[in-house]
Design a protein around this motif. Structure first.
Motif, PDB file in Angstrom:
ATOM      1  N   MET B 144       0.808  -1.217   0.000  1.00 30.81           N
ATOM      2  CA  MET B 144       0.000   0.000   0.000  1.00 30.81           C
ATOM      3  C   MET B 144       0.844   1.271   0.000  1.00 30.81           C
ATOM      4  N   CYS B 147       0.376   2.781  -3.382  1.00 32.05           N
ATOM      5  CA  CYS B 147      -1.003   3.007  -3.815  1.00 32.05           C
ATOM      6  C   CYS B 147      -1.275   4.475  -4.121  1.00 32.05           C
ATOM      7  N   VAL B 148      -2.005   4.742  -5.197  1.00 35.97           N
ATOM      8  CA  VAL B 148      -2.392   6.116  -5.522  1.00 35.97           C
ATOM      9  C   VAL B 148      -3.880   6.355  -5.224  1.00 35.97           C
ATOM     10  N   LEU B 149      -4.479   5.418  -4.511  1.00 38.31           N
ATOM     11  CA  LEU B 149      -5.872   5.549  -4.067  1.00 38.31           C
ATOM     12  C   LEU B 149      -6.856   5.829  -5.201  1.00 38.31           C
ATOM     13  N   CYS B 150      -6.632   5.145  -6.307  1.00 37.82           N
ATOM     14  CA  CYS B 150      -7.537   5.332  -7.436  1.00 37.82           C
ATOM     15  C   CYS B 150      -8.848   4.588  -7.202  1.00 37.82           C
ATOM     16  N   GLY B 151      -8.833   3.626  -6.290  1.00 34.71           N
ATOM     17  CA  GLY B 151     -10.056   2.901  -5.966  1.00 34.71           C
ATOM     18  C   GLY B 151     -10.496   1.886  -7.003  1.00 34.71           C
ATOM     19  N   LYS B 152      -9.681   1.633  -8.019  1.00 29.02           N
ATOM     20  CA  LYS B 152     -10.110   0.683  -9.048  1.00 29.02           C
ATOM     21  C   LYS B 152     -10.264  -0.725  -8.470  1.00 29.02           C
ATOM     22  N   CYS B 153      -9.337  -1.119  -7.596  1.00 35.30           N
ATOM     23  CA  CYS B 153      -9.392  -2.468  -7.037  1.00 35.30           C
ATOM     24  C   CYS B 153     -10.666  -2.640  -6.219  1.00 35.30           C
ATOM     25  N   ILE B 177      -5.947   1.299   1.243  1.00 38.79           N
ATOM     26  CA  ILE B 177      -6.855   0.237   0.856  1.00 38.79           C
ATOM     27  C   ILE B 177      -6.613  -0.944   1.786  1.00 38.79           C
ATOM     28  N   CYS B 197      -4.989  -2.435 -11.273  1.00 41.45           N
ATOM     29  CA  CYS B 197      -4.183  -1.506 -10.459  1.00 41.45           C
ATOM     30  C   CYS B 197      -3.204  -0.768 -11.376  1.00 41.45           C
ATOM     31  N   PRO B 198      -3.252   0.576 -11.374  1.00 40.69           N
ATOM     32  CA  PRO B 198      -2.401   1.304 -12.324  1.00 40.69           C
ATOM     33  C   PRO B 198      -0.940   1.350 -11.894  1.00 40.69           C
ATOM     34  N   VAL B 199      -0.684   1.030 -10.639  1.00 40.83           N
ATOM     35  CA  VAL B 199       0.691   1.071 -10.128  1.00 40.83           C
ATOM     36  C   VAL B 199       1.065  -0.302  -9.576  1.00 40.83           C
ATOM     37  N   SER B 201       0.980  -1.558  -6.629  1.00 38.74           N
ATOM     38  CA  SER B 201       0.477  -1.862  -5.289  1.00 38.74           C
ATOM     39  C   SER B 201      -0.009  -3.288  -5.167  1.00 38.74           C
ATOM     40  N   LEU B 202      -0.626  -3.761  -6.229  1.00 34.61           N
ATOM     41  CA  LEU B 202      -1.143  -5.127  -6.224  1.00 34.61           C
ATOM     42  C   LEU B 202      -0.385  -5.885  -7.305  1.00 34.61           C
TER      43      LEU B 202
HETATM   44  S1  SF4 Z   1      -5.949  -0.210  -7.756  1.00 38.84           S
HETATM   45 FE1  SF4 Z   1      -3.901  -0.077  -6.907  1.00 38.84          FE
HETATM   46  S2  SF4 Z   1      -3.435   2.107  -6.814  1.00 38.84           S
HETATM   47 FE2  SF4 Z   1      -5.644   1.921  -7.099  1.00 38.84          FE
HETATM   48  S3  SF4 Z   1      -6.469   1.963  -5.039  1.00 38.84           S
HETATM   49 FE3  SF4 Z   1      -6.179  -0.170  -5.548  1.00 38.84          FE
HETATM   50  S4  SF4 Z   1      -4.146  -0.670  -4.760  1.00 38.84           S
HETATM   51 FE4  SF4 Z   1      -4.301   1.562  -4.846  1.00 38.84          FE
END
Ligand code: SF4
Ligand code: SF4
Ligand code: SF4
Ligand code: SF4
Ligand code: SF4
Ligand code: FES
Lengths: 133, 823
Positions: B144, B147-153, B177, B197-199, B201-202
């Motif tokens: 985390m 994470c850029v907190l995009c919320g996609k996940c 997250i 996930c754009p970065v 993080s996952l």
């Molecule tokens: S998709 Fe990746 S970057 Fe976006 S909120 Fe989830 S963990 Fe963070």
């Protein structure tokens, strides 16, 4: 023109050189002084008694001769390390791009130029052989 | 269409577009970070800022703003660029900047945008996050800090997968997250969150550190597991399939995959793959040359009707068609079959008599276009997870009503407003008949139903199935049955779904006819959003049926072939890819058949339990090494081509059958394409198809329905005092026995288990993970107990995929087996 003059001229040059310091290097009893930026055998830098390389795969990507093989893995604390790092010196063109590409300054090129070997396999330098001593 | 001006260029776009969509359609790129076309707009990152003149030049997010007529939009003014740079600077403020060690490097949206916008320095200073990294599970790593907190996940897990494992926790700068109790992720591991996930993080751990994204060659292919026929992209390096790559433009499912599709590819390059042919000498299998092995096989195939063949429904259409030709024309035997002979009977017998065709008259695309879904068994989610996602989307986004008729509850039952009618195991046909009866009694039938042949017979046969009479044996109430009848009949568009497969012995011709009657009575066949979808187990189950690779005329079916092996009538058995010892009912019987047959020939990827008993073992190729077509459950014919070179000395089944045809004096087709030309010439619905014509999308083979009513025979539901009703089935992470060689599936679900209700567990003083003994007349088996609230009292469930604890020791092929369970 006097036909003798060129012969005398030539002999005088020869004579002069007999008393000058020889330009050839008496290798191997004499060693050359390698320039600081000479691009010889690669060395993997060590810091805190471990290789600095984080196996980012940038040097194998940039290498125009495609002679670097990296395999990445993790150590026990999940740090990324190169579990395999090999350079095939038979293919390397000593361009130094790999050193330039390294984002963590883990790679250098040393003054080591004596790379002759007897078998092809010996030209493949493994991580152990590349680690700076 | 709406007219607007983007960057001084007049353009048009559909009415329901956002500014981002409108720009995209017209070839104008607006950078995004938190937007995904599959998900609802969110507007978290502000990368997509644009200026709209009508809004006084304010900067607004393009991904959430709907377009209006006459909008004048600028997407790249110096001010916008400055604002986007600021967004990136702020994101990079806490971002660890560890691209060299981050596995996402090269495929990272944040990295790409930083490069594109040349954010080389940062005006701000702040400390980096120090979150603990989640290494708790072997499939998904959660870091985390990146994470850029995009919320996609969060959104994909909730909106499409319907699991809801992830959410935002804490507030303000502390936001991150998190999952349940922040105790490490424990979900269904579909990997959807990883894919969006754009970065970094996952991350997918099975692929972590293996290669950089740019070093992979991308091959689009079709998943080799279930009949959904999802498209996927294989990432290949050095002749190894290292990962599956997400492509949001692929297939009806837009790149969504399930756990086995995404994480189960390792069987392709498994160390355990067979590398050379093996021949039994002095009782041991020893390595042999292809010439030697094929010579033995050729000699044995000259046996006419004493030869029989079983194939897996994972072979390509071309291979199945060629295998059939080899058997019928060159060997002279009609004893061919697949999937135990019963797993395809819903199509080959049920639909044949009810619809006059061997395919389902609906497609997966109908799910979202329907108004009402009737799903037989919650297992439909476990067997075909990506179809499950479609159901989920239909229910959540389109307000489609969902009723599940099942012997246990499951994930589908948890969807909003889903109704689950839990019936006594084995009574589904009776219940469906009662629903038909109720529709008849309530005069809800369509105007045309009475003119369909067989109506009168059905009407009189259904007299015995009044909801009241069925209620007592099925454990449902008459009111529940009537309610389903009303809901189904009154919906404008309604679709019925049911899974089939080796573990679903009850999902046979009778069940198929029962659901077909229901659809025909109410006229819900043949139009959009209506019909019946039979969800076939394997990736090419439908193809195997279309190729006619099953017992016809006087040919023996799979179970009779095994009997004939025992009796000595069949002397040579050629098994291509099936593993009957692990997957067919009654292992003791299968074992004695395989022991009795004079010569057993097996072609497979692995030395399976069945192959280990063979006299000749031929190493075959996986789908990633061959060319051909697969037909999905809704008759999408899709083309695959090799992604890697053949492993070891293995050969494709196509090559094996071709050489055998030649050895037996026949003429083999030049290539899979030539065989496909022969197939399209004779197979109904395939006319005009060619390998090149199929393209990346594939092609639907149309289904023509000739309806008829058939009276489905309902089986008596067994009841024995003191015993529990065993139902078999699939688990989410596995498909057939192939997934035993996929790392992902085996990490998450390594062993068989017995699932039972809390009440039964309490009665027998069994607790979670206790080793219990299950016994039936055909044998006993020891399994770990799993106690879940979804099982009704008196019912236990055992999955079938595991040769190490084969359920077929206690299960002999009936839909419901009465077993005793003891500690
Ligand atoms: S998709 Fe990746 S970057 Fe976006 S909120 Fe989830 S963990 Fe963070
Ligand atoms: S010096 Fe050039 S050729 Fe040699 S390994 Fe480095 S990048 Fe490759
Ligand atoms: S570029 Fe540097 S860190 Fe990356 S693999 Fe090469 S030596 Fe290692
Ligand atoms: S793997 Fe699937 S179920 Fe698990 S958190 Fe990610 S999206 Fe949700
Ligand atoms: S197993 Fe089935 S649902 Fe899962 S990815 Fe493969 S085809 Fe799709
Ligand atoms: S992409 Fe529009 S706000 Fe993130």
């Amino acid at each position: 023109m006097n036909p003798i003059a060129p012969i005398i001229n030539g002999l005088s040059i020869t004579l002069k050189h007999m008393f000058m310091k020889p330009v050839t290097l008496q290798y191997p009893s004499e060693r050359p002084k390698v320039a600081t930026r000479y691009r010889g055998l690669h060395g993997l830098k060590v810091s805190h008694s471990r290789a600095k390389c984080v196996a980012c795969y940038l040097c194998p990507t940039v290498c125009p001769a495609k002679c670097i093989t990296v395999e990445a893995g993790e150590d026990s604390s999940h740090n990324k390390i190169a579990t395999r790092y090999e350079i095939d010196m038979l293919r390397c063109i000593f361009c130094g791009y790999c050193v330039e590409a390294c984002p963590v300054d883990a790679l250098k090129m040393t003054g080591e130029f004596e790379l002759a070997n007897y078998s092809r396999e010996d030209f493949i330098y493994s991580k152990e052989r590349l680690l700076e001593k | 269409m709406v007219n607007l001006i983007i960057n001084d260029k007049p353009v048009t776009a559909p009415k329901d577009s956002t500014i981002y969509d409108a720009a995209k359609i017209n070839g104008i790129k607006i950078p995004i970070l938190c937007h995904d076309k599959k998900l609802k707009p969110f507007g978290a990152c502000r990368m997509c800022l644009v200026e709209v003149e009508q809004m006084k030049g304010r900067q607004i997010p393009a991904c959430t703003t709907p377009i209006t007529e006459g909008m004048i939009i600028q997407t790249a003014t110096p001010d916008i660029i400055k604002a986007r740079k600021l967004v990136l600077e702020l994101l990079l403020l806490n971002h660890p900047l560890d691209c060299p060690v981050c596995d996402k490097g090269g495929d990272c949206d944040l990295q790409n945008l930083t490069y594109e916008y040349q954010v080389n320095s940062n005006r701000f200073v702040d400390s980096k996050f120090q979150h603990k990294i989640d290494y708790n599970n072997p499939l998904i790593e959660r870091d985390m800090n990146r994470c850029v907190l995009c919320g996609k996940c969060v959104r994909i897990c909730d909106q499409i997968v319907g699991y809801g494992a992830l959410t935002f926790i804490d507030r303000g700068i502390e936001t991150k997250i998190g999952c349940e109790f922040e105790d490490g992720l424990n979900c269904e591991f579909c990997g959807s969150c990883v894919s969006v996930c754009p970065v970094g993080s996952l991350l997918a751990r099975p692929f972590k550190n293996k290669a950089r994204f740019w070093a992979l060659t991308k091959h689009s292919s079709v998943c080799g597991y279930c009949g959904t026929g999802c498209n996927l992209t294989l990432g290949v390096k050095d002749n190894k399939v290292l990962t599956t790559i997400y492509d949001e433009n692929q297939g009806f499912h837009k790149g969504q995959l399930c756990a086995r599709g995404r994480f189960g590819y390792q069987f392709i390059n498994s160390e355990k793959r067979l590398m050379t042919p093996l021949v039994r000498k002095n009782g041991n299998l020893v390595e042999a040359t292809w010439e030697e092995a094929l010579e033995i096989v050729t000699a044995r195939l000259r046996g006419g009707t004493s030869v029989a063949a079983l194939a897996t429904a994972r072979l390509t259409n071309e291979e199945l068609s060629l295998f059939k030709k080899l058997m019928i024309e060159n060997v002279g035997s009609k004893n061919i079959d697949h999937s135990g002979g019963y797993a395809h009977s819903a199509l080959t017998e049920g639909f044949t008599r009810s619809f006059g065709t061997t395919a389902a008259p609906s497609t997966i695309l109908d799910i979202q276009k329907s108004d009402y879904l009737l799903v037989v068994k919650t297992d439909a989610y476990e067997t075909h997870p990506v179809i499950g996602f479609e159901i989920n989307l239909a229910v959540k986004n389109n307000g489609v009503k969902l009723t599940i008729l099942s012997d246990k509850r499951g994930k589908l039952s948890k969807l909003p407003d889903a109704r689950t009618a839990v019936h006594v195991p084995g009574s589904e046909v009776a219940v469906l008949n009662a629903i038909c009866k109720s529709i008849l009694d309530q005069k809800l039938i369509s105007a045309t139903a009475a003119s369909i042949p067989g109506f009168a017979q059905l009407e009189s046969a259904l007299a015995a199935y009044t909801p009241e009479a069925v209620a007592s044996q099925s454990g449902l109430t008459a009111a529940e049955i009537n309610q389903i009848a009303i809901d189904y009949a009154s919906a404008a568009k309604a679709l019925i779904l049911f899974p089939t497969g080796l573990a679903y012995a009850g999902h046979n011709a009778e069940l198929a006819s029962a659901v077909a009657n229901l659809a025909l009575l109410t006229g819900k066949v043949g139009s959009e959003g209506c019909g019946v979808l039979c969800m076939n187990e394997k990736n090419n189950s439908q193809g195997a049926v279309d190729m006619g690779f099953y017992a016809q005329e006087d040919g023996l079916n799979a179970l009779k072939i095994l009997d004939a092996c025992t009796s000595g009538a069949v002397k040579t058995l050629f098994i291509a890819g099936e593993n009957p010892l692990a997957s067919y009912p009654n292992s003791a019987k299968v074992k004695s058949a395989l022991d009795a047959v004079e010569c057993l020939i097996v072609s497979d990827l692995f030395l399976t339990e069945t192959a280990a008993r063979a006299d000749v073992v031929l190493p075959a190729c996986s789908y990633a090494e061959k060319e051909g077509t697969f037909t999905s459950t809704d008759r999408r014919v899709q083309y695959i081509k090799p992604a890697i070179k053949k492993i070891g000395k293995s050969r494709t089944d196509f090559e094996i059958f071709s050489s055998l045809i030649v050895a037996l004096g026949g003429a083999a087709p030049a290539s899979p394409a030539a065989e496909f030309a022969a197939i399209s010439a004779v197979t109904p619905g395939y006319a005009g198809m060619t390998h090149t014509g199929l393209g990346v999308e594939g092609c639907f083979a149309p289904v023509e329905v000739k309806p008829a009513f058939v009276v489905p025979q309902s089986a008596a539901t067994p009841v024995e005092a003191g015993k529990l009703a065993l139902v078999t089935g699939s688990v989410l992470y596995h498909n057939g026995t192939l997934s035993q060689h996929g790392e992902g599936p085996m990490f998450v679900c390594p062993d068989a288990y017995i699932e039972m209700s809390r009440a039964d567990a309490r009665n027998k003083t069994i607790i979670e993970d206790d080793l219990v003994t299950v016994s039936s007349p055909s044998g006993t088996l020891q399994l770990k107990a799993k106690i879940t609230p979804r099982m009704p009292e008196g019912v236990v469930f055992i999955p079938y995929h595991f040769p190490a604890a084969p359920v077929n020791k206690v299960w002999s092929g009936s839909a419901v087996t009465m077993v005793t369970v003891a500690k």
